[in-house]
Design a protein around this motif. Structure first.
Motif, PDB file in Angstrom:
ATOM      1  N   LEU A  24     -23.852 -29.398  54.770  1.00  0.00           N
ATOM      2  CA  LEU A  24     -23.930 -28.761  55.971  1.00  0.00           C
ATOM      3  C   LEU A  24     -22.424 -29.076  56.553  1.00  0.00           C
ATOM      4  O   LEU A  24     -22.174 -28.266  57.026  1.00  0.00           O
ATOM      5  N   HIS A  25     -22.626 -30.842  56.856  1.00  0.00           N
ATOM      6  CA  HIS A  25     -21.492 -31.193  57.613  1.00  0.00           C
ATOM      7  C   HIS A  25     -20.672 -31.288  57.046  1.00  0.00           C
ATOM      8  O   HIS A  25     -18.983 -31.158  57.714  1.00  0.00           O
ATOM      9  N   GLU A  26     -20.154 -32.100  55.676  1.00  0.00           N
ATOM     10  CA  GLU A  26     -19.049 -32.391  55.301  1.00  0.00           C
ATOM     11  C   GLU A  26     -19.356 -31.194  54.037  1.00  0.00           C
ATOM     12  O   GLU A  26     -17.665 -30.842  53.760  1.00  0.00           O
ATOM     13  N   HIS A  27     -20.065 -30.799  53.299  1.00  0.00           N
ATOM     14  CA  HIS A  27     -19.737 -30.245  51.728  1.00  0.00           C
ATOM     15  C   HIS A  27     -19.660 -28.842  52.587  1.00  0.00           C
ATOM     16  O   HIS A  27     -18.098 -27.992  51.386  1.00  0.00           O
ATOM     17  N   LEU A  28     -20.282 -28.597  53.066  1.00  0.00           N
ATOM     18  CA  LEU A  28     -19.731 -26.892  53.311  1.00  0.00           C
ATOM     19  C   LEU A  28     -19.540 -26.718  54.884  1.00  0.00           C
ATOM     20  O   LEU A  28     -18.546 -25.675  55.058  1.00  0.00           O
ATOM     21  N   GLY A  29     -18.607 -27.947  55.536  1.00  0.00           N
ATOM     22  CA  GLY A  29     -18.374 -27.839  56.743  1.00  0.00           C
ATOM     23  C   GLY A  29     -18.591 -27.729  57.726  1.00  0.00           C
ATOM     24  O   GLY A  29     -17.715 -27.095  58.316  1.00  0.00           O
ATOM     25  N   HIS A  30     -20.363 -27.254  58.362  1.00  0.00           N
ATOM     26  CA  HIS A  30     -20.323 -26.990  59.451  1.00  0.00           C
ATOM     27  C   HIS A  30     -19.896 -28.048  60.564  1.00  0.00           C
ATOM     28  O   HIS A  30     -20.162 -29.086  60.278  1.00  0.00           O
ATOM     29  N   ALA A  31     -19.869 -27.730  61.864  1.00  0.00           N
ATOM     30  CA  ALA A  31     -19.459 -28.742  62.781  1.00  0.00           C
ATOM     31  C   ALA A  31     -20.882 -29.240  63.200  1.00  0.00           C
ATOM     32  O   ALA A  31     -21.784 -28.531  63.247  1.00  0.00           O
ATOM     33  N   ARG A  32     -21.823 -30.557  63.678  1.00  0.00           N
ATOM     34  CA  ARG A  32     -22.855 -30.559  63.757  1.00  0.00           C
ATOM     35  C   ARG A  32     -23.215 -29.884  64.953  1.00  0.00           C
ATOM     36  O   ARG A  32     -22.775 -29.561  66.113  1.00  0.00           O
ATOM     37  N   GLY A  33     -24.221 -29.813  65.172  1.00  0.00           N
ATOM     38  CA  GLY A  33     -24.918 -28.884  66.172  1.00  0.00           C
ATOM     39  C   GLY A  33     -24.571 -27.106  66.191  1.00  0.00           C
ATOM     40  O   GLY A  33     -24.899 -26.411  67.296  1.00  0.00           O
ATOM     41  N   ASP A  93     -34.280 -17.294  51.100  1.00  0.00           N
ATOM     42  CA  ASP A  93     -33.554 -16.405  50.126  1.00  0.00           C
ATOM     43  C   ASP A  93     -32.757 -17.631  49.416  1.00  0.00           C
ATOM     44  O   ASP A  93     -31.278 -17.744  49.499  1.00  0.00           O
ATOM     45  N   VAL A  94     -33.220 -17.706  48.434  1.00  0.00           N
ATOM     46  CA  VAL A  94     -31.887 -18.687  46.936  1.00  0.00           C
ATOM     47  C   VAL A  94     -31.611 -17.428  46.137  1.00  0.00           C
ATOM     48  O   VAL A  94     -30.396 -18.504  45.411  1.00  0.00           O
ATOM     49  N   ALA A  95     -31.614 -16.841  45.828  1.00  0.00           N
ATOM     50  CA  ALA A  95     -30.344 -15.773  45.603  1.00  0.00           C
ATOM     51  C   ALA A  95     -29.264 -16.095  45.709  1.00  0.00           C
ATOM     52  O   ALA A  95     -27.792 -15.879  45.156  1.00  0.00           O
ATOM     53  N   ILE A  96     -29.144 -16.904  47.339  1.00  0.00           N
ATOM     54  CA  ILE A  96     -27.657 -17.328  47.556  1.00  0.00           C
ATOM     55  C   ILE A  96     -27.471 -18.470  47.503  1.00  0.00           C
ATOM     56  O   ILE A  96     -28.332 -19.000  47.348  1.00  0.00           O
ATOM     57  N   PRO A  97     -26.493 -18.622  47.123  1.00  0.00           N
ATOM     58  CA  PRO A  97     -26.132 -19.126  45.536  1.00  0.00           C
ATOM     59  C   PRO A  97     -26.189 -21.113  46.891  1.00  0.00           C
ATOM     60  O   PRO A  97     -26.974 -22.114  46.613  1.00  0.00           O
ATOM     61  N   TRP A  98     -25.725 -21.377  48.248  1.00  0.00           N
ATOM     62  CA  TRP A  98     -25.493 -22.056  48.750  1.00  0.00           C
ATOM     63  C   TRP A  98     -26.392 -22.772  49.699  1.00  0.00           C
ATOM     64  O   TRP A  98     -26.881 -23.889  49.543  1.00  0.00           O
ATOM     65  N   VAL A  99     -27.554 -21.702  49.454  1.00  0.00           N
ATOM     66  CA  VAL A  99     -29.263 -22.274  49.878  1.00  0.00           C
ATOM     67  C   VAL A  99     -30.305 -22.266  49.359  1.00  0.00           C
ATOM     68  O   VAL A  99     -30.792 -23.100  49.058  1.00  0.00           O
ATOM     69  N   HIS A 100     -29.687 -21.611  47.778  1.00  0.00           N
ATOM     70  CA  HIS A 100     -30.280 -22.712  46.380  1.00  0.00           C
ATOM     71  C   HIS A 100     -30.486 -23.975  46.306  1.00  0.00           C
ATOM     72  O   HIS A 100     -31.268 -24.317  46.050  1.00  0.00           O
ATOM     73  N   SER A 111     -27.740 -27.348  63.263  1.00  0.00           N
ATOM     74  CA  SER A 111     -27.251 -27.853  61.955  1.00  0.00           C
ATOM     75  C   SER A 111     -28.398 -28.855  61.802  1.00  0.00           C
ATOM     76  O   SER A 111     -28.860 -29.322  61.083  1.00  0.00           O
ATOM     77  N   HIS A 112     -28.745 -29.710  62.529  1.00  0.00           N
ATOM     78  CA  HIS A 112     -30.222 -30.455  62.857  1.00  0.00           C
ATOM     79  C   HIS A 112     -31.156 -30.747  62.557  1.00  0.00           C
ATOM     80  O   HIS A 112     -32.670 -30.759  62.251  1.00  0.00           O
ATOM     81  N   ASP A 113     -31.598 -28.933  63.353  1.00  0.00           N
ATOM     82  CA  ASP A 113     -32.957 -28.051  62.938  1.00  0.00           C
ATOM     83  C   ASP A 113     -33.076 -28.375  61.283  1.00  0.00           C
ATOM     84  O   ASP A 113     -33.664 -27.605  61.006  1.00  0.00           O
ATOM     85  N   VAL A 114     -32.291 -27.757  60.783  1.00  0.00           N
ATOM     86  CA  VAL A 114     -31.834 -27.318  59.728  1.00  0.00           C
ATOM     87  C   VAL A 114     -32.607 -28.695  58.918  1.00  0.00           C
ATOM     88  O   VAL A 114     -32.988 -28.361  57.670  1.00  0.00           O
ATOM     89  N   ILE A 115     -31.767 -29.717  59.197  1.00  0.00           N
ATOM     90  CA  ILE A 115     -32.563 -31.000  58.745  1.00  0.00           C
ATOM     91  C   ILE A 115     -33.285 -31.413  58.604  1.00  0.00           C
ATOM     92  O   ILE A 115     -34.304 -31.625  58.574  1.00  0.00           O
TER      93      ILE A 115
END
Length: 284
Positions: free
Chosen positions: A256-265, A177-184, A224-228
Motif C-alpha cells: 500500500l505505502h511503497e508499491h502503490l504509493g499511498h501516504a500513511r493514514g 472486487d478482484v476484477a480490478i488488478p491492484w485489488v486482486h 490505509s492502516h485499517d486496510v492492513i
C-alpha cells in the motif's frame, strides 16, 4: 513512442465458493471468528442501501399470513450467521422485527451493543442448521458472509421450515472486487479466501428456487492502516502462526505505502462487489 500493452486482469478464481481441505479445517476456520466481534465490526464493510432495498422489494404482504408478522404487524426476519449484526441492524432500522442467529456469543454481544437505534432486534445463540425457532415465523431469512460456512442441505431445510408462505431467502456476499488488478493483488497478499468466480452460484438444496440475482459494485473508504488491519479479520491470518501473520501484515504495508504509493493514514477507496441471491420455496 507507442503506448505499451494495456494492463490485464490476472486470472481470478474458478471457485463457486471457498474451498476447505477438510471438514475439520472448515470447522477450525469458522471457529476463528468466535472472538473477533469488535475488529470484525469495525473493519468489515456493511451492506449497501441499494442491496438492502432490493431485498425488501421481494417481501410478501404481511397481511397474507399473520404468523410471520412482528409485534407491530410488520415483517419478521431471521438473520442466520448474523455475526456482529451489520445486515440485521440494517433490516431492523427499516422496520423489520429481526432475530439475529449465530453460534458466537461474542459476535452477538457486539451486535447488541450496536443498538438501541432500533427496538426490534433480538439475538439467538444457535446454529443455522437447527435454530429451534418457530416454524413459519419469517417473511425473510438472510445469510450475509455466512452461507458457505453452513451445511448447505441442512441449512436449506431449516430455511424452508422458518419461512412463511411467500417468504424469501436472501444470500449476500461482500467480496473484494478482484476484477480490478491492484485489488486482486491485495486479495492475494491478505489471503482473502472468499474470492469467487464472476458468475458463482451458492450451493442450496432443491427445496429453494432462485428468483433473482444482482451484483452491486461500490467502494468502502478506509485509512490505509485499517486496510492492513482488515487482514486480521481473515480466517487464514487469524489462525496463522505469529511469524506468518506478521509477514502478511508487513507485505500489505509495503504494497500500500511503497508499491502503490499511498501516504500513511491516507484514505483508500477499497472496491467491493456485493452479490445478492434471492430464493423462494420451490414449487413441487
Amino acid at each position: 513512442m507507442p503506448a505499451g500493452p494495456a494492463p490485464t486482469v490476472p486470472p481470478v478464481s474458478s471457485r463457486h465458493q471457498p474451498r476447505f481441505r477438510s471438514a475439520e479445517r472448515k470447522e477450525a476456520l469458522a471457529a476463528a471468528f468466535q472472538d473477533q466481534g469488535e475488529d470484525y465490526d469495525r473493519l468489515r464493510p456493511g451492506y449497501p442501501g441499494a442491496v438492502v432495498e432490493a431485498i425488501l422489494t421481494h417481501l410478501p404482504d404481511t397481511d397474507d399470513d399473520g404468523s410471520a408478522a412482528g409485534a407491530d404487524g410488520g415483517a419478521r426476519a431471521v438473520d442466520l450467521g448474523a455475526g456482529t449484526g451489520k445486515l440485521a441492524w440494517a433490516l431492523a432500522e427499516r422496520g423489520l422485527d429481526v432475530t439475529a442467529v449465530d453460534t458466537s456469543a461474542a459476535m452477538l454481544e457486539t451486535a447488541r451493543r450496536r443498538g438501541p437505534s432500533a427496538p426490534s432486534l433480538t439475538t439467538h445463540l444457535a446454529p443455522a442448521e437447527s435454530t429451534g425457532l418457530p416454524e413459519g415465523m419469517a417473511h425473510l431469512v438472510t445469510a450475509a458472509q455466512a452461507w458457505h460456512w453452513f451445511d448447505a442441505p441442512a441449512a436449506t431445510i431449516e430455511v424452508t421450515r422458518l419461512l412463511a408462505p411467500g417468504g424469501v431467502l436472501a444470500l449476500v456476499w461482500n467480496t473484494l472486487d478482484v476484477a480490478i488488478p491492484w485489488v486482486h493483488r491485495l486479495s492475494r497478499i491478505m489471503h482473502a479466501g472468499d474470492v469467487q468466480r464472476e458468475d458463482f452460484e451458492p450451493a442450496v438444496g432443491p427445496e429453494l428456487a432462485l428468483i433473482e440475482r444482482r451484483v452491486h459494485r461500490w467502494e468502502d473508504p478506509m485509512p490505509s492502516h485499517d486496510v492492513i488491519d482488515l487482514a486480521r479479520t481473515r480466517s487464514y491470518v487469524i489462525t496463522a502462526a505469529a511469524e506468518r501473520r506478521n509477514r502478511v501484515l508487513a507485505n500489505l504495508d509495503w504494497y500500500l505505502h511503497e508499491h502503490l504509493g499511498h501516504a500513511r493514514g491516507s484514505i483508500i477507496g477499497v472496491p467491493y462487489r456485493t452479490d445478492l441471491f434471492l430464493y423462494r420455496a420451490a414449487v413441487p
